[in-house]
Scaffold this motif. Sequence first.
Motif, PDB file in Angstrom:
ATOM      1  N   ASN A  54       0.828  -1.204   0.000  1.00  0.00           N
ATOM      2  CA  ASN A  54       0.000   0.000   0.000  1.00  0.00           C
ATOM      3  C   ASN A  54       0.860   1.251   0.000  1.00  0.00           C
ATOM      4  O   ASN A  54       2.086   1.191   0.118  1.00  0.00           O
ATOM      5  CB  ASN A  54      -1.007  -0.005   1.153  1.00  0.00           C
ATOM      6  CG  ASN A  54      -0.378   0.180   2.523  1.00  0.00           C
ATOM      7  OD1 ASN A  54       0.803   0.526   2.658  1.00  0.00           O
ATOM      8  ND2 ASN A  54      -1.157  -0.048   3.569  1.00  0.00           N
ATOM      9  N   TRP A  99      -3.731   4.073  -1.904  1.00  0.00           N
ATOM     10  CA  TRP A  99      -3.861   2.974  -2.857  1.00  0.00           C
ATOM     11  C   TRP A  99      -3.314   1.682  -2.267  1.00  0.00           C
ATOM     12  O   TRP A  99      -2.505   1.701  -1.333  1.00  0.00           O
ATOM     13  CB  TRP A  99      -3.163   3.290  -4.185  1.00  0.00           C
ATOM     14  CG  TRP A  99      -1.714   3.739  -4.104  1.00  0.00           C
ATOM     15  CD1 TRP A  99      -1.248   5.019  -4.199  1.00  0.00           C
ATOM     16  CD2 TRP A  99      -0.537   2.910  -3.925  1.00  0.00           C
ATOM     17  NE1 TRP A  99       0.132   5.045  -4.085  1.00  0.00           N
ATOM     18  CE2 TRP A  99       0.587   3.767  -3.927  1.00  0.00           C
ATOM     19  CE3 TRP A  99      -0.339   1.537  -3.770  1.00  0.00           C
ATOM     20  CZ2 TRP A  99       1.888   3.293  -3.773  1.00  0.00           C
ATOM     21  CZ3 TRP A  99       0.959   1.060  -3.614  1.00  0.00           C
ATOM     22  CH2 TRP A  99       2.054   1.934  -3.621  1.00  0.00           C
ATOM     23  N   ASP A 120      -1.783  -2.008  -4.035  1.00  0.00           N
ATOM     24  CA  ASP A 120      -1.404  -2.686  -5.277  1.00  0.00           C
ATOM     25  C   ASP A 120      -1.273  -4.180  -5.030  1.00  0.00           C
ATOM     26  O   ASP A 120      -0.706  -4.612  -4.018  1.00  0.00           O
ATOM     27  CB  ASP A 120      -0.073  -2.147  -5.807  1.00  0.00           C
ATOM     28  CG  ASP A 120       0.339  -2.842  -7.107  1.00  0.00           C
ATOM     29  OD1 ASP A 120      -0.213  -2.488  -8.151  1.00  0.00           O
ATOM     30  OD2 ASP A 120       1.193  -3.759  -7.051  1.00  0.00           O
ATOM     31  N   THR A 148      -3.618  -1.783  -9.272  1.00  0.00           N
ATOM     32  CA  THR A 148      -3.591  -0.874  -8.132  1.00  0.00           C
ATOM     33  C   THR A 148      -4.995  -0.305  -7.950  1.00  0.00           C
ATOM     34  O   THR A 148      -5.539   0.324  -8.864  1.00  0.00           O
ATOM     35  CB  THR A 148      -2.608   0.285  -8.353  1.00  0.00           C
ATOM     36  OG1 THR A 148      -1.323  -0.228  -8.719  1.00  0.00           O
ATOM     37  CG2 THR A 148      -2.473   1.132  -7.096  1.00  0.00           C
ATOM     38  N   ILE A 167       3.842   4.145  -9.158  1.00  0.00           N
ATOM     39  CA  ILE A 167       2.410   4.082  -8.893  1.00  0.00           C
ATOM     40  C   ILE A 167       1.898   5.457  -8.479  1.00  0.00           C
ATOM     41  O   ILE A 167       0.797   5.872  -8.879  1.00  0.00           O
ATOM     42  CB  ILE A 167       2.110   3.031  -7.808  1.00  0.00           C
ATOM     43  CG1 ILE A 167       2.513   1.637  -8.298  1.00  0.00           C
ATOM     44  CG2 ILE A 167       0.630   3.053  -7.420  1.00  0.00           C
ATOM     45  CD1 ILE A 167       2.337   0.537  -7.268  1.00  0.00           C
TER      46      ILE A 167
END
Length: 332
Positions: free
Chosen positions: A221, A238, A240, A254, A312
Amino acid sequence: MRQKCEGERAPARAALRKLVLGWSLALWMQPAAGQVALPSAKPVPALQALPLPLEQISFEFQGRELTRYYYAQHVPRPFLYPVNGPAGRSLTRMGHPRDPQSHKHHNSVWVSHQNVNGANFWEDVATNQIVHLAVERLEDGAETAYAVVRNEWRSGGLPLLSERRRITVQLLGRGEWLLVLDLRFEPVKNPVTLGQTAFGFVGVRMAKTLGVRDGGGLMRNSAGGVNEAGCFRKPARWVDYSGAVTDTAREGITLMDHPSNFSHPTPFHVRDDGWMGAAATFGGERVITSETPLELRYGLYIHAGIPEAAEIDKVYERFVKMPRPDWREKGR
């Protein structure tokens, strides 16, 4: 001797077959004699939201399906399957790999909630259903396509919530793409209370080979947590989930929580068995009235490889800056 001759002739035969195939394709692609020109022909959109029979919408890039939205009246709730990664294989599945019966409501990517005025829309309860009412709009484009649909959440046949949903697909390059879910909820008549629960609104059931437990995958995360031990019900921007889709390809998804969501950064309910969900009301109930409708936005980044957190974050910032729907306009 005969085998030797046959071996020597094989390359020549292969070359001849290739030559004949090339001629055939060239002839097939030539315009017919006397064909009428189309001087005003417009470019064909690379990304399309295509309505299909049996109440489905396929999102396709140059004829290759990225995902498909199912909304038939007989299903308890609409869902998206497959969710194809750059290798062309789905990164999600239908149902739990070890417990398919009690988790048959795990339909790849879906929207639901376990406590709506006390009614459970999360599990498959016969009296509770998210009913599709209409497809309001379908839009194609060079890099973005979307569908706007209208649903109604009914318990015991009585409508509780009116939902409008926009499903957007945006290309990112290298076979990667974004899936964005914009949701707007209003009560049909009386105020609706979303009770405290870890289940709702968005769920993602990963493919078996990506799971930490079954496939040796990896979950992280935005706060630096790793796998279930470090991410379970922890607030984050988020989460993933990545792993193997073939013997050589590693890919993942994600799940992103938008900063405008009331619970941001939301706790994520995640498991090593290949499951992740954004738990908007884990911290407490939320009341929806005609004066205070609820709008939510979630994103899914479908990616190649297992990107570093910084990569990300870049996609997350792009997701945050994407234009929002103007719900005052019909079909937006």
